[in-house]
Design a protein around this motif. Structure first.
Motif, PDB file in Angstrom:
ATOM      1  N   ALA A 145      36.674  44.258  40.131  1.00 23.40           N
ATOM      2  CA  ALA A 145      37.340  42.953  40.146  1.00 23.40           C
ATOM      3  C   ALA A 145      36.351  41.854  40.502  1.00 23.40           C
ATOM      4  O   ALA A 145      36.386  40.757  39.920  1.00 23.40           O
ATOM      5  CB  ALA A 145      38.503  42.971  41.129  1.00 23.40           C
ATOM      6  N   LYS A 146      35.460  42.143  41.447  1.00 19.94           N
ATOM      7  CA  LYS A 146      34.450  41.144  41.820  1.00 19.94           C
ATOM      8  C   LYS A 146      33.488  40.875  40.674  1.00 19.94           C
ATOM      9  O   LYS A 146      33.037  39.748  40.492  1.00 19.94           O
ATOM     10  CB  LYS A 146      33.694  41.594  43.064  1.00 19.94           C
ATOM     11  CG  LYS A 146      34.493  41.441  44.334  1.00 19.94           C
ATOM     12  CD  LYS A 146      33.660  41.745  45.539  1.00 19.94           C
ATOM     13  CE  LYS A 146      32.815  40.532  45.806  1.00 19.94           C
ATOM     14  NZ  LYS A 146      32.544  40.244  47.188  1.00 19.94           N
ATOM     15  N   SER A 147      33.165  41.887  39.887  1.00 16.57           N
ATOM     16  CA  SER A 147      32.263  41.676  38.759  1.00 16.57           C
ATOM     17  C   SER A 147      32.949  40.901  37.633  1.00 16.57           C
ATOM     18  O   SER A 147      32.296  40.172  36.894  1.00 16.57           O
ATOM     19  CB  SER A 147      31.719  43.004  38.241  1.00 16.57           C
ATOM     20  OG  SER A 147      32.740  43.752  37.636  1.00 16.57           O
ATOM     21  N   LEU A 148      34.242  41.049  37.499  1.00 17.92           N
ATOM     22  CA  LEU A 148      35.002  40.331  36.486  1.00 17.92           C
ATOM     23  C   LEU A 148      35.280  38.887  36.907  1.00 17.92           C
ATOM     24  O   LEU A 148      35.452  38.007  36.069  1.00 17.92           O
ATOM     25  CB  LEU A 148      36.332  41.062  36.226  1.00 17.92           C
ATOM     26  CG  LEU A 148      37.319  40.437  35.261  1.00 17.92           C
ATOM     27  CD1 LEU A 148      36.731  40.420  33.855  1.00 17.92           C
ATOM     28  CD2 LEU A 148      38.620  41.203  35.279  1.00 17.92           C
ATOM     29  N   SER A 149      35.297  38.653  38.187  1.00 17.44           N
ATOM     30  CA  SER A 149      35.721  37.376  38.741  1.00 17.44           C
ATOM     31  C   SER A 149      34.929  36.157  38.247  1.00 17.44           C
ATOM     32  O   SER A 149      35.528  35.140  37.924  1.00 17.44           O
ATOM     33  CB  SER A 149      35.705  37.447  40.269  1.00 17.44           C
ATOM     34  OG  SER A 149      36.299  36.314  40.815  1.00 17.44           O
ATOM     35  N   PRO A 150      33.592  36.170  38.181  1.00 16.62           N
ATOM     36  CA  PRO A 150      32.879  34.960  37.736  1.00 16.62           C
ATOM     37  C   PRO A 150      33.265  34.504  36.326  1.00 16.62           C
ATOM     38  O   PRO A 150      33.489  33.310  36.095  1.00 16.62           O
ATOM     39  CB  PRO A 150      31.405  35.368  37.806  1.00 16.62           C
ATOM     40  CG  PRO A 150      31.358  36.456  38.804  1.00 16.62           C
ATOM     41  CD  PRO A 150      32.655  37.196  38.650  1.00 16.62           C
ATOM     42  N   ALA A 151      33.345  35.431  35.388  1.00 21.85           N
ATOM     43  CA  ALA A 151      33.729  35.049  34.028  1.00 21.85           C
ATOM     44  C   ALA A 151      35.169  34.542  33.999  1.00 21.85           C
ATOM     45  O   ALA A 151      35.495  33.582  33.294  1.00 21.85           O
ATOM     46  CB  ALA A 151      33.574  36.242  33.093  1.00 21.85           C
ATOM     47  N   LEU A 152      36.012  35.178  34.792  1.00 26.89           N
ATOM     48  CA  LEU A 152      37.411  34.766  34.861  1.00 26.89           C
ATOM     49  C   LEU A 152      37.539  33.380  35.487  1.00 26.89           C
ATOM     50  O   LEU A 152      38.314  32.546  35.009  1.00 26.89           O
ATOM     51  CB  LEU A 152      38.199  35.800  35.652  1.00 26.89           C
ATOM     52  CG  LEU A 152      39.707  35.657  35.673  1.00 26.89           C
ATOM     53  CD1 LEU A 152      40.271  35.694  34.272  1.00 26.89           C
ATOM     54  CD2 LEU A 152      40.311  36.768  36.508  1.00 26.89           C
ATOM     55  N   GLU A 153      36.763  33.114  36.539  1.00 26.59           N
ATOM     56  CA  GLU A 153      36.790  31.793  37.180  1.00 26.59           C
ATOM     57  C   GLU A 153      36.368  30.712  36.200  1.00 26.59           C
ATOM     58  O   GLU A 153      36.944  29.627  36.173  1.00 26.59           O
ATOM     59  CB  GLU A 153      35.880  31.782  38.403  1.00 26.59           C
ATOM     60  CG  GLU A 153      36.439  32.527  39.582  1.00 26.59           C
ATOM     61  CD  GLU A 153      35.454  32.631  40.728  1.00 26.59           C
ATOM     62  OE1 GLU A 153      34.287  32.176  40.580  1.00 26.59           O
ATOM     63  OE2 GLU A 153      35.854  33.170  41.774  1.00 26.59           O
ATOM     64  N   HIS A 154      35.350  30.999  35.384  1.00 26.10           N
ATOM     65  CA  HIS A 154      34.899  30.030  34.380  1.00 26.10           C
ATOM     66  C   HIS A 154      36.002  29.745  33.360  1.00 26.10           C
ATOM     67  O   HIS A 154      36.258  28.589  33.017  1.00 26.10           O
ATOM     68  CB  HIS A 154      33.643  30.550  33.681  1.00 26.10           C
ATOM     69  CG  HIS A 154      33.121  29.631  32.632  1.00 26.10           C
ATOM     70  ND1 HIS A 154      32.552  28.417  32.930  1.00 26.10           N
ATOM     71  CD2 HIS A 154      33.112  29.742  31.284  1.00 26.10           C
ATOM     72  CE1 HIS A 154      32.203  27.816  31.800  1.00 26.10           C
ATOM     73  NE2 HIS A 154      32.535  28.608  30.787  1.00 26.10           N
ATOM     74  N   ALA A 155      36.661  30.794  32.880  1.00 24.54           N
ATOM     75  CA  ALA A 155      37.741  30.617  31.900  1.00 24.54           C
ATOM     76  C   ALA A 155      38.919  29.855  32.511  1.00 24.54           C
ATOM     77  O   ALA A 155      39.528  29.002  31.848  1.00 24.54           O
ATOM     78  CB  ALA A 155      38.202  31.976  31.375  1.00 24.54           C
ATOM     79  N   ILE A 156      39.231  30.134  33.766  1.00 25.97           N
ATOM     80  CA  ILE A 156      40.336  29.452  34.437  1.00 25.97           C
ATOM     81  C   ILE A 156      40.012  27.977  34.634  1.00 25.97           C
ATOM     82  O   ILE A 156      40.860  27.105  34.423  1.00 25.97           O
ATOM     83  CB  ILE A 156      40.666  30.156  35.770  1.00 25.97           C
ATOM     84  CG1 ILE A 156      41.356  31.489  35.475  1.00 25.97           C
ATOM     85  CG2 ILE A 156      41.531  29.288  36.667  1.00 25.97           C
ATOM     86  CD1 ILE A 156      41.536  32.376  36.685  1.00 25.97           C
ATOM     87  N   ALA A 157      38.774  27.679  35.026  1.00 26.81           N
ATOM     88  CA  ALA A 157      38.366  26.280  35.195  1.00 26.81           C
ATOM     89  C   ALA A 157      38.390  25.549  33.855  1.00 26.81           C
ATOM     90  O   ALA A 157      38.815  24.390  33.779  1.00 26.81           O
ATOM     91  CB  ALA A 157      36.975  26.217  35.815  1.00 26.81           C
ATOM     92  N   ALA A 158      37.942  26.225  32.792  1.00 25.03           N
ATOM     93  CA  ALA A 158      37.946  25.605  31.461  1.00 25.03           C
ATOM     94  C   ALA A 158      39.364  25.324  30.977  1.00 25.03           C
ATOM     95  O   ALA A 158      39.599  24.346  30.262  1.00 25.03           O
ATOM     96  CB  ALA A 158      37.216  26.501  30.460  1.00 25.03           C
ATOM     97  N   ALA A 159      40.320  26.166  31.385  1.00 27.11           N
ATOM     98  CA  ALA A 159      41.713  25.976  30.979  1.00 27.11           C
ATOM     99  C   ALA A 159      42.423  24.950  31.858  1.00 27.11           C
ATOM    100  O   ALA A 159      43.561  24.581  31.577  1.00 27.11           O
ATOM    101  CB  ALA A 159      42.458  27.303  31.031  1.00 27.11           C
ATOM    102  N   GLY A 160      41.759  24.506  32.932  1.00 31.79           N
ATOM    103  CA  GLY A 160      42.361  23.511  33.812  1.00 31.79           C
ATOM    104  C   GLY A 160      43.384  24.078  34.779  1.00 31.79           C
ATOM    105  O   GLY A 160      44.197  23.341  35.320  1.00 31.79           O
TER     106      GLY A 160
END
Length: 98
Positions: A20-35
């Motif tokens: 989950a920690k390894s997936l988190s950075p890419a997920l955080e970027h996608a979440i920020a991009a989606a607003g």
């Protein structure tokens, strides 16, 4: 046998947390991009952790096995709350020190 099961349980939980920690950075970027708010990251990770048991619960419900379905769904939620959250905290504390 119980000690071996405990070791495998802890190993599995740590593996899930590290994935989950390894997936988190890419997920955080996608979440920020989606607003979306940053806390949505935790919701997505929790959904991924619960996905196998949730799928099995849906399959059991479709097969008209209500008791099995409820056991899977509620047991998964309780295990996530009671086991995963403390392991996430412990791994976060040890990661912060390194």
């Amino acid at each position: 046998m119980a000690l071996i099961s405990l070791v495998f349980l802890i190993f599995s939980l740590v593996a899930v947390v590290l994935l989950a920690k390894s997936l988190s950075p890419a997920l955080e970027h996608a979440i920020a991009a989606a607003g979306l708010p940053g806390s949505f990251n935790g919701v997505v990770i929790a959904a991924l952790v619960l996905l196998p048991e949730s799928g099995a619960a849906v399959i059991a419900a479709r097969a008209n096995r209500l008791q099995t379905s409820l056991n899977l769904a509620l047991g998964s939620a309780i295990a996530s709350i009671g086991l995963t959250i403390p392991v996430v905290g412990a791994v976060s504390l040890t990661s912060a020190r390194n």
